[in-house]
Structures are given as C-alpha cells and as structure tokens.
Design a protein around this motif. Structure first.
Motif, PDB file in Angstrom:
ATOM      1  N   PRO A 296       0.808  -1.223   0.000  1.00 31.02           N
ATOM      2  CA  PRO A 296       0.000   0.000   0.000  1.00 31.02           C
ATOM      3  C   PRO A 296       0.842   1.274   0.000  1.00 31.02           C
ATOM      4  O   PRO A 296       0.380   2.323  -0.444  1.00 31.02           O
ATOM      5  CB  PRO A 296      -0.819  -0.115   1.287  1.00 31.02           C
ATOM      6  CG  PRO A 296       0.014  -0.988   2.180  1.00 31.02           C
ATOM      7  CD  PRO A 296       0.707  -1.958   1.274  1.00 31.02           C
ATOM      8  N   HIS A 297       2.062   1.209   0.518  1.00 27.31           N
ATOM      9  CA  HIS A 297       2.926   2.387   0.574  1.00 27.31           C
ATOM     10  C   HIS A 297       4.378   1.934   0.729  1.00 27.31           C
ATOM     11  O   HIS A 297       4.664   0.752   0.933  1.00 27.31           O
ATOM     12  CB  HIS A 297       2.523   3.308   1.737  1.00 27.31           C
ATOM     13  CG  HIS A 297       2.449   2.603   3.060  1.00 27.31           C
ATOM     14  ND1 HIS A 297       3.555   2.267   3.798  1.00 27.31           N
ATOM     15  CD2 HIS A 297       1.358   2.142   3.749  1.00 27.31           C
ATOM     16  CE1 HIS A 297       3.179   1.645   4.899  1.00 27.31           C
ATOM     17  NE2 HIS A 297       1.848   1.553   4.896  1.00 27.31           N
ATOM     18  N   GLY A 298       5.285   2.889   0.642  1.00 27.93           N
ATOM     19  CA  GLY A 298       6.710   2.583   0.727  1.00 27.93           C
ATOM     20  C   GLY A 298       7.441   2.977  -0.550  1.00 27.93           C
ATOM     21  O   GLY A 298       6.853   3.567  -1.462  1.00 27.93           O
ATOM     22  N   ILE A 299       8.728   2.658  -0.591  1.00 29.65           N
ATOM     23  CA  ILE A 299       9.568   2.987  -1.758  1.00 29.65           C
ATOM     24  C   ILE A 299      10.212   1.716  -2.285  1.00 29.65           C
ATOM     25  O   ILE A 299      10.765   0.918  -1.514  1.00 29.65           O
ATOM     26  CB  ILE A 299      10.676   4.005  -1.390  1.00 29.65           C
ATOM     27  CG1 ILE A 299      10.056   5.317  -0.899  1.00 29.65           C
ATOM     28  CG2 ILE A 299      11.590   4.264  -2.578  1.00 29.65           C
ATOM     29  CD1 ILE A 299      11.093   6.330  -0.424  1.00 29.65           C
ATOM     30  N   SER A 388       5.856   8.474   0.362  1.00 29.17           N
ATOM     31  CA  SER A 388       5.673   7.116   0.873  1.00 29.17           C
ATOM     32  C   SER A 388       5.128   7.126   2.296  1.00 29.17           C
ATOM     33  O   SER A 388       4.345   6.251   2.673  1.00 29.17           O
ATOM     34  CB  SER A 388       6.993   6.347   0.816  1.00 29.17           C
ATOM     35  OG  SER A 388       7.927   6.878   1.748  1.00 29.17           O
ATOM     36  N   LEU A 389       5.519   8.121   3.081  1.00 19.80           N
ATOM     37  CA  LEU A 389       5.044   8.222   4.463  1.00 19.80           C
ATOM     38  C   LEU A 389       3.579   8.637   4.541  1.00 19.80           C
ATOM     39  O   LEU A 389       2.919   8.418   5.557  1.00 19.80           O
ATOM     40  CB  LEU A 389       5.903   9.216   5.248  1.00 19.80           C
ATOM     41  CG  LEU A 389       7.335   8.765   5.576  1.00 19.80           C
ATOM     42  CD1 LEU A 389       8.126   9.913   6.159  1.00 19.80           C
ATOM     43  CD2 LEU A 389       7.332   7.567   6.513  1.00 19.80           C
ATOM     44  N   THR A 390       3.075   9.246   3.478  1.00 19.49           N
ATOM     45  CA  THR A 390       1.672   9.693   3.470  1.00 19.49           C
ATOM     46  C   THR A 390       0.766   8.735   2.716  1.00 19.49           C
ATOM     47  O   THR A 390      -0.310   9.115   2.246  1.00 19.49           O
ATOM     48  CB  THR A 390       1.566  11.103   2.860  1.00 19.49           C
ATOM     49  OG1 THR A 390       2.191  11.114   1.567  1.00 19.49           O
ATOM     50  CG2 THR A 390       2.238  12.129   3.758  1.00 19.49           C
ATOM     51  N   GLY A 391       1.216   7.477   2.568  1.00 13.59           N
ATOM     52  CA  GLY A 391       0.328   6.447   2.039  1.00 13.59           C
ATOM     53  C   GLY A 391       0.417   6.168   0.566  1.00 13.59           C
ATOM     54  O   GLY A 391      -0.531   5.636  -0.020  1.00 13.59           O
ATOM     55  N   HIS A 392       1.534   6.517  -0.079  1.00 14.85           N
ATOM     56  CA  HIS A 392       1.704   6.244  -1.509  1.00 14.85           C
ATOM     57  C   HIS A 392       2.833   5.230  -1.719  1.00 14.85           C
ATOM     58  O   HIS A 392       3.811   5.217  -0.965  1.00 14.85           O
ATOM     59  CB  HIS A 392       2.043   7.524  -2.273  1.00 14.85           C
ATOM     60  CG  HIS A 392       1.040   8.621  -2.082  1.00 14.85           C
ATOM     61  ND1 HIS A 392       1.126   9.531  -1.063  1.00 14.85           N
ATOM     62  CD2 HIS A 392      -0.075   8.939  -2.789  1.00 14.85           C
ATOM     63  CE1 HIS A 392       0.113  10.381  -1.143  1.00 14.85           C
ATOM     64  NE2 HIS A 392      -0.636  10.044  -2.190  1.00 14.85           N
ATOM     65  N   LEU A 393       2.683   4.425  -2.762  1.00 13.99           N
ATOM     66  CA  LEU A 393       3.772   3.554  -3.176  1.00 13.99           C
ATOM     67  C   LEU A 393       4.572   4.282  -4.245  1.00 13.99           C
ATOM     68  O   LEU A 393       4.023   4.700  -5.265  1.00 13.99           O
ATOM     69  CB  LEU A 393       3.232   2.227  -3.734  1.00 13.99           C
ATOM     70  CG  LEU A 393       4.299   1.224  -4.212  1.00 13.99           C
ATOM     71  CD1 LEU A 393       5.193   0.789  -3.060  1.00 13.99           C
ATOM     72  CD2 LEU A 393       3.644   0.009  -4.867  1.00 13.99           C
ATOM     73  N   VAL A 394       5.874   4.460  -4.006  1.00 17.44           N
ATOM     74  CA  VAL A 394       6.740   5.208  -4.913  1.00 17.44           C
ATOM     75  C   VAL A 394       7.746   4.249  -5.545  1.00 17.44           C
ATOM     76  O   VAL A 394       8.464   3.538  -4.837  1.00 17.44           O
ATOM     77  CB  VAL A 394       7.496   6.334  -4.174  1.00 17.44           C
ATOM     78  CG1 VAL A 394       8.421   7.077  -5.139  1.00 17.44           C
ATOM     79  CG2 VAL A 394       6.508   7.300  -3.527  1.00 17.44           C
ATOM     80  N   LEU A 395       7.789   4.227  -6.869  1.00 15.72           N
ATOM     81  CA  LEU A 395       8.785   3.447  -7.618  1.00 15.72           C
ATOM     82  C   LEU A 395       9.737   4.415  -8.291  1.00 15.72           C
ATOM     83  O   LEU A 395       9.307   5.422  -8.848  1.00 15.72           O
ATOM     84  CB  LEU A 395       8.113   2.573  -8.677  1.00 15.72           C
ATOM     85  CG  LEU A 395       6.931   1.699  -8.265  1.00 15.72           C
ATOM     86  CD1 LEU A 395       6.419   0.915  -9.459  1.00 15.72           C
ATOM     87  CD2 LEU A 395       7.328   0.761  -7.150  1.00 15.72           C
ATOM     88  N   SER A 396      11.032   4.103  -8.255  1.00 12.84           N
ATOM     89  CA  SER A 396      11.982   5.008  -8.904  1.00 12.84           C
ATOM     90  C   SER A 396      13.275   4.279  -9.224  1.00 12.84           C
ATOM     91  O   SER A 396      13.444   3.097  -8.886  1.00 12.84           O
ATOM     92  CB  SER A 396      12.277   6.223  -8.007  1.00 12.84           C
ATOM     93  OG  SER A 396      12.991   7.206  -8.747  1.00 12.84           O
ATOM     94  N   PHE A 418      16.886   6.762   9.648  1.00 14.19           N
ATOM     95  CA  PHE A 418      15.656   6.235  10.246  1.00 14.19           C
ATOM     96  C   PHE A 418      14.471   6.359   9.277  1.00 14.19           C
ATOM     97  O   PHE A 418      13.551   5.530   9.297  1.00 14.19           O
ATOM     98  CB  PHE A 418      15.365   6.930  11.581  1.00 14.19           C
ATOM     99  CG  PHE A 418      14.848   8.335  11.478  1.00 14.19           C
ATOM    100  CD1 PHE A 418      13.474   8.595  11.417  1.00 14.19           C
ATOM    101  CD2 PHE A 418      15.724   9.415  11.404  1.00 14.19           C
ATOM    102  CE1 PHE A 418      13.003   9.889  11.319  1.00 14.19           C
ATOM    103  CE2 PHE A 418      15.253  10.709  11.305  1.00 14.19           C
ATOM    104  CZ  PHE A 418      13.884  10.954  11.253  1.00 14.19           C
ATOM    105  N   LEU A 419      14.482   7.394   8.395  1.00 14.51           N
ATOM    106  CA  LEU A 419      13.430   7.524   7.393  1.00 14.51           C
ATOM    107  C   LEU A 419      13.579   6.464   6.305  1.00 14.51           C
ATOM    108  O   LEU A 419      12.584   5.918   5.815  1.00 14.51           O
ATOM    109  CB  LEU A 419      13.453   8.920   6.775  1.00 14.51           C
ATOM    110  CG  LEU A 419      12.983  10.070   7.671  1.00 14.51           C
ATOM    111  CD1 LEU A 419      13.172  11.409   6.969  1.00 14.51           C
ATOM    112  CD2 LEU A 419      11.521   9.877   8.073  1.00 14.51           C
ATOM    113  N   LEU A 420      14.807   6.171   5.937  1.00 16.21           N
ATOM    114  CA  LEU A 420      15.038   5.113   4.949  1.00 16.21           C
ATOM    115  C   LEU A 420      14.563   3.773   5.479  1.00 16.21           C
ATOM    116  O   LEU A 420      13.900   3.001   4.775  1.00 16.21           O
ATOM    117  CB  LEU A 420      16.526   5.029   4.586  1.00 16.21           C
ATOM    118  CG  LEU A 420      17.078   6.098   3.652  1.00 16.21           C
ATOM    119  CD1 LEU A 420      18.569   5.896   3.467  1.00 16.21           C
ATOM    120  CD2 LEU A 420      16.373   6.051   2.303  1.00 16.21           C
ATOM    121  N   ALA A 421      14.930   3.477   6.719  1.00 13.92           N
ATOM    122  CA  ALA A 421      14.536   2.210   7.318  1.00 13.92           C
ATOM    123  C   ALA A 421      13.019   2.076   7.366  1.00 13.92           C
ATOM    124  O   ALA A 421      12.476   0.970   7.242  1.00 13.92           O
ATOM    125  CB  ALA A 421      15.128   2.091   8.725  1.00 13.92           C
TER     126      ALA A 421
END
Length: 542
Positions: A296-299, A388-396, A418-421
């Motif tokens: 649902p979210h993340g990178i 990604s923190l606000t609920g989006h899945l980001v691909l790059s 800590f944000l990457l983790a």
C-alpha cells in the motif's frame, strides 16, 4: 548566377524608381539608431513592397527574379528536395537547366548554405529569387500531394534525394538490427557512423566525409531543429513508420571540432516487452517483485547503469498492477513509451518543470502509485520519502552498483537513516548480459586465469559464440537481464539502523540468501546462455 551589383541596396531601390531619396535617408537614420536590416525597415515604414525589395535584392546579388506564376516546379525537381528540407531552408526546386537545378529562394541569407543544399539534392544548383509570400504559397501547393507520403515514413524511396535515401536506409537498418542508438560522428576529414546493438557499438560503412554536413542537416530538418545553429546542443524527436511499426528517434546534437556529433536513440514501441517473464526473471524473482508493487505504501528502487533496462522493469511492474481501482502517475525525463491507462507527465527543466516540482503536484492528484523516472537530487529524494510516508507507493530508479549500496546513496542525498529504514521496502539491482548467438554457439574452455578471477572452480562446460552473419560476427545475439533483489525485512532494517554501511548490509543480505548479480550471471553462463567475458564485464565490481 549573374554578376553581383556593387551598389548598396538603398541606391538600387532609388534607381529602380520604387523609393524616394528622402525615404531612404529617413530609413538610414532609423537604422543607425535602432539597428536592423534596411530592407525590413523600409517594409515596416511602408516605403516599398515585398516585390520591390525582392527585385532589389536580386539585382544586388546577381540573381534572376521570378514572379509568383513562374514558381511552377517539375515533379523531377520535387523528387530531389523533400518537403521538410524545402520548408526548413525556405526554398523550392523548379527544374533542371543545363544539368543544374534551379532553386527559388526568398532570402539571400540562404546562399551560404548552397553547399549543404547541393549535397542534399545531389546536383549543382542555380539560385533564383522570389518574394517570400509567393514562394511560401508555391512550396505548400507543390508539396501538398507529397505531404502524406512524407508523414508515413519510407513510402517512396525511389523518388527521394540521395541523402534522404541514405538516411532512411540507415534508420531502417538500425530498427531491423535492433539497435538502441545510432551515432553520426564527423571528424576532420573523416566521418564515422556507429550503431549500438546489444549494448555494444559497432561501425557501419560510412558515406564519404563531405556528405557529413548534409546528412546531419537532414536529421535536423526531420527533427524540427534549427539547421543554422551549429554552436549549441539541440534535442529533438523524429516519428516514423518502419516496416509498419511506429518508431520514435530521440535526436541529440552536440558541437564538436569537426562539426556536430549527432546521436539518435531508437525507441521501438512494439519491441517493449512488458511481461516480467520475458525479461529474464525467475519465477521466485517475479513473485518477489509482485509483492513489492502490491504494497500500500513505501519505496521500491531499481538501480543500475544507464541502458541496463531499469525503465522497462518498472514499466513491467506497473503493467502488472494497472487496474481500474488503482490510479498510477509517472513523471519521466522523457516519457519513453505510452502506457495505456496511466497518467504520464514529462519533465521539462527549461521551464522549471523538474522532478521535484511535478512530484509535489502529483501528490494532489490522489494517486495510489507514483513512478519517478530517477531520483537525482536531495529535493526529489526527500519528496519521495514524504510521499511514501503519506500512504503512496513510490517506484523510482537510482544509479548504484548493487542493491545494498543503494541505501548509502540515499543517505548521500540527504535522507535520514531512520526515514530510509521506515520507507524502503525493496531494492532491485540489474544488468543486461549479451546472450550467445544460437547459430554459432559452441562449447569453450576458458583460460584458467579467467576462472580464477571469477573465483569459479567449476570445470564447465562453458560456451562461446564463434561469430557468424546472424550476429554480425560478434558471437552474441540479443540480451537478457540479471537481477539482485533485496527485500527489506526487520532484520535488515535493524542492521541498517545500527550500522548503515554498505559492507555490513551486503554481508547480511548474502547470509539471508540474496542472490548477487555475479551468481545470477554465472548461472546463465553455466547453461550456455552467456559467456564468462560478459559475466566479468557486467559484474566487475564484485
């Protein structure tokens, strides 16, 4: 051409009786104050007509002047200069006289380009002058019947000028050979043309060096670039149909010592394979990637050098989840392929439309999945994390050597560990390996030092392509991808927070059964799909 008239243009117009001396003196005074061309100033002041100016310029340059009704080209003449060239140069071929092609033009400034035009037409030229309005009307009328053929690609090579035929044959060959790029490289007294096939450049037989300028001018005409600008880089696009397939050629020109280096990136829309299984992925690898894009979210990041197939992998992933209930947005530089049902936004740095700016706007478009063509600066990296923190899945994509070093690269871009983790869900590193030609592949025993360099003790058999006509005597035909997939689980996150070093993360990833790029490459070499040379070339950093 006749003998040029040494009189100044103003004096010629006065002597023709179309301009009074007082009008000339007033225009000259204005020219001294504001600059500009005298003829244009006289036109703007209403002192003379277009025909007056055109007749005066013809006398000054020693050229014949033709009225509008006389601008009637023969079909033979139109076949020597295509519509794009005629419009770009502002000329109209009329017919042959004593072996020379009469060429009407409205602006004598085109005269220094006669050498290029002669090369494009393939014969000597005899310039004549006409008024701009009459010439433009005649050009459109003359080429109207041929316009559809020009737009559809290579419909009538038999009637094309020699340079046009040459370029079209090169573009056709590039598409048929599966070339990714076509390079035109003029040097002092030399002209080289190369194609990149399966990731490697090879030279094709070039035309004579004196045709380099004309050939590159033709490319610029087709790409709607400024043919008179040779001191600045330019970018454009050519759309053609080759063998019934729509092809895009992305054009880039750069000034060099011998002229302009010109590169065409070949984008064959129909050759884009959006099936993950066709890319070289194993079944378990496909399952891992599908798990990534169902989050649902993340990178999720795909890494590798330019030309390693990162965009194709991302497109294939999007194709798996491109369903009605998901809104997918992409921001790319440039948009390489059209994906049905997906909103694609091109980057345009010239007007400030960069990755970061578009990405911020995208967040207000209520997307589920966002594809960012490349994370190349701290601002884009930061916004991707925020998304990604606000609920989006980001691909790059990112440029790193392997999957574990990607985390360090993101730290270098200013993202806190800590944000990457908290946001990175998966990293995919990839390369493209050339595959052995099916027509000439045979068993091969490599030298012992090569096996030692690869830390490989297996006796074989190993394989090699000896070279044949099918593979242009390279031994390779086609490419396949190898992947290194790193899912970020709690153990890896904890390790990263305690010691965010590439070495520590790589070691733990291997302990947790991550298959490295070299392991995947050696597995392909062992079954005769590629060679040990390719393994070394693409996994040298290991």
């Amino acid at each position: 051409m006749g003998k040029p008239d040494p009189r100044q243009l103003g004096k010629i117009l006065v002597d023709l009786g179309v301009l009074r001396m007082g009008q000339l003196q007033a225009a000259l005074a204005e020219q001294r104050r504001s600059g500009g061309r005298l003829g244009q100033l006289l036109l703007e002041r209403g002192s003379i007509t277009d025909e007056d100016l055109s007749r005066g310029l013809a006398l000054q340059k020693g050229l014949e002047w033709l009225p509008g009704p006389a601008l009637a080209p023969s079909s033979e003449a139109l076949a020597l200069v295509d519509a794009g060239t005629a419009r770009a140069f502002g000329v109209l071929p009329l017919g042959r006289v004593d072996g020379r092609l009469r060429l009407a033009m409205a602006d004598p400034e085109v005269l220094p380009l006669l050498g290029d035009l002669e090369a494009l037409a393939g014969c000597p030229l005899e310039p004549v002058l006409a008024t701009p309005e009459a010439l433009a009307e005649a050009v459109e009328k003359a080429y109207q019947a041929k316009a559809e053929a020009d737009r559809s690609g290579f419909d009538d090579l038999s009637e094309a000028a020699p340079i046009v035929r040459l370029l079209e044959s090169l573009l056709t060959r590039a598409v048929r050979d599966g070339a990714a790029d076509l390079h035109f490289e003029p040097y002092q007294g030399e002209f080289r043309i190369r194609m990149r096939v399966d990731g490697v450049l090879f030279e094709v037989d070039p035309p004579p060096p004196h045709l380099a300028t004309a050939l590159i001018s033709r490319i610029k005409v087709m790409a709607n670039l400024d043919i008179s600008e040779t001191r600045m880089p330019q970018d454009g696009r050519i759309e053609l149909v080759v063998d019934g397939r729509p092809i895009d050629f992305r054009v880039s020109t750069v000034p060099i010592q011998g002229g302009e280096s010109t590169v065409l990136r070949v984008l064959d829309r129909k050759s884009l394979r959006l099936n993950l299984g066709d890319l070289g992925l194993l079944e378990e690898e496909i399952a891992q990637l599908e798990d990534f894009v169902k989050l649902p979210h993340g990178i999720v990041l795909v890494t590798g050098p330019t030309g390693s197939g990162k965009t194709t992998t991302l497109y294939s992933l999007l194709n798996r989840v491109n369903e009605t209930e998901r809104k997918i947005l992409t921001v790319e530089d440039p948009v390489e392929y059209d994906l049905e049902g997906i909103v694609q936004v091109p980057v345009n740095d010239d007007i400030g439309v960069n990755y970061a700016r578009v990405l911020r706007t995208m967040l207000r478009q209520d997307p589920d999945i966002i594809l960012v063509g490349e994370i190349r600066d701290p601002e884009t990296a930061q916004i991707a994390v925020e998304a990604s923190l606000t609920g989006h899945l980001v691909l790059s994509t990112l440029h790193t050597n392997d999957a574990p070093s990607t985390m360090t690269r993101m730290i270098d871009l200013g993202v806190e560990p800590f944000l990457l983790a908290a946001t990175i869900e998966g990293i995919v590193a990839q390369r493209l390996l050339r595959t052995i030609c099916a027509d000439c592949g045979e068993p091969h025993q490599p030298p012992e030092e090569k096996l030692t360099k690869l830390n490989e003790t297996t006796a074989g058999p190993w394989f090699l392509g000896k070279g044949c006509e099918t593979c242009h005597f390279t031994g390779y035909k086609g490419r396949t991808a190898i992947y290194e997939i790193l899912p970020m689980d709690e153990v890896l996150r904890d390790q990263f927070l305690r010691n965010p070093s590439t070495i520590a993360l790589r070691q733990l990833a291997r302990e947790r059964n991550m298959k490295t790029l070299r392991q995947r490459a050696l597995a392909l070499a062992a079954v005769g799909r590629t060679t040990l040379d390719e393994v070394l070339r693409e996994t040298l950093n290991e």
